[in-house]
Design a protein around this motif. Structure first.
Motif, PDB file in Angstrom:
ATOM      1  N   LEU A  27      21.905  28.572  54.362  1.00 50.38           N
ATOM      2  CA  LEU A  27      20.513  28.499  53.931  1.00 50.38           C
ATOM      3  C   LEU A  27      19.953  27.096  54.118  1.00 50.38           C
ATOM      4  CD1 LEU A  27      18.173  30.087  52.420  1.00 50.38           C
ATOM      5  CD2 LEU A  27      18.891  28.755  50.439  1.00 50.38           C
ATOM      6  N   ALA A  28      20.748  26.096  53.719  1.00 49.66           N
ATOM      7  CA  ALA A  28      20.303  24.707  53.846  1.00 49.66           C
ATOM      8  C   ALA A  28      20.015  24.359  55.301  1.00 49.66           C
ATOM      9  CB  ALA A  28      21.360  23.770  53.264  1.00 49.66           C
ATOM     10  N   ALA A  29      20.884  24.809  56.202  1.00 46.71           N
ATOM     11  CA  ALA A  29      20.700  24.522  57.623  1.00 46.71           C
ATOM     12  C   ALA A  29      19.390  25.120  58.141  1.00 46.71           C
ATOM     13  CB  ALA A  29      21.880  25.060  58.425  1.00 46.71           C
ATOM     14  N   GLU A  30      19.037  26.294  57.611  1.00 46.70           N
ATOM     15  CA  GLU A  30      17.800  26.958  58.040  1.00 46.70           C
ATOM     16  C   GLU A  30      16.559  26.139  57.694  1.00 46.70           C
ATOM     17  OE1 GLU A  30      17.388  30.974  56.747  1.00 46.70           O
ATOM     18  OE2 GLU A  30      19.402  31.544  57.385  1.00 46.70           O
ATOM     19  N   ILE A  31      16.645  25.349  56.616  1.00 47.99           N
ATOM     20  CA  ILE A  31      15.478  24.556  56.208  1.00 47.99           C
ATOM     21  C   ILE A  31      15.680  23.068  56.531  1.00 47.99           C
ATOM     22  CG2 ILE A  31      14.726  26.168  54.442  1.00 47.99           C
ATOM     23  CD1 ILE A  31      16.088  24.469  52.331  1.00 47.99           C
TER      24      ILE A  31
END
Length: 216
Positions: A27-31
């Motif tokens: 999730l962090a990588a997506e943002i």
């Protein structure tokens, strides 16, 4: 004499931290935020939304999303996490847990779960130990998360005992702090994080003598 046991879930009953890490990292990588295992230690024992806030703070993005958008991000992470949990089996119980729970049942000692995870019932069912617990605190009913003692107090009361009559099991500092603030005897389960304030620290529940614990 102590009259009941209150357990954290992740790191005490089973280790789902790796699944949390995978889901948060994706999730962090997506943002546009990169988290590593060291940072992930900060997320242990705290709620889903608090975890998200810490990740957003790391990336200086606290104000980049509305509350509704943050809820959506947290839900997306949880969906991925639950998918990863599908592979859980009784073999994923940590060493000594089933034996300890069996002994507690033989001695008519009630056991409760005090976990920030909203997935606790699902996880316990996958692990095959749902029937070993007499109470599971719903984190949605809490006003404050760990290290506040509220969840541990609720767990003890749900078991029909005073918090001072309970023994709490935790692997995170926030949890140990909450247990002690609730007036309980604290068993620290070492999982890589240094724990302060626990009355006893073990690496596995097999190191514990249930009769000696109850006499504390």
């Amino acid at each position: 004499m102590k009259k009941g046991f209150v357990f954290d879930l992740d790191g005490v009953i089973t280790d789902t931290a790796k699944y949390h890490y995978i889901a948060w990292k994706e999730l962090a990588a997506e943002i546009g935020i990169d988290i590593d295992l060291k940072f992930n230690e900060q997320l242990k024992g705290i709620s889903r939304m608090d975890s998200l806030e810490r990740i957003l703070s790391l990336g200086n993005k606290n104000d980049a999303y509305t509350e509704i958008e943050k809820e959506a991000l947290a839900t997306k992470k949880n969906t991925q996490y639950v998918q990863l949990l599908q592979s859980l089996t009784p073999d994923d119980l940590l060493p000594g847990v089933k034996e300890f729970l069996d002994q507690a049942k033989e001695k008519n000692i009630p056991c409760g779960i005090a976990s920030a995870s909203k997935n606790a019932p699902f996880i316990l069912d996958k692990l095959g130990v749902m029937s070993d617990f007499d109470a599971i605190v719903d984190p949605a009913t809490l006003k404050k998360g760990k290290p506040d003692p509220e969840i541990f107090v609720q767990a003890a009361l749900a078991l029909g005992i005073d918090p001072a009559e309970a023994i709490g099991f935790e692997d995170a500092q926030a949890g140990i702090d909450g247990i002690k603030a609730a007036g309980m005897y604290a068993v620290g389960v070492y999982s890589g994080e240094e724990l302060h304030g626990a009355d006893i620290i073990v690496e596995k529940l097999t190191e514990l003598n249930i009769d000696e614990l109850l006499s504390k």
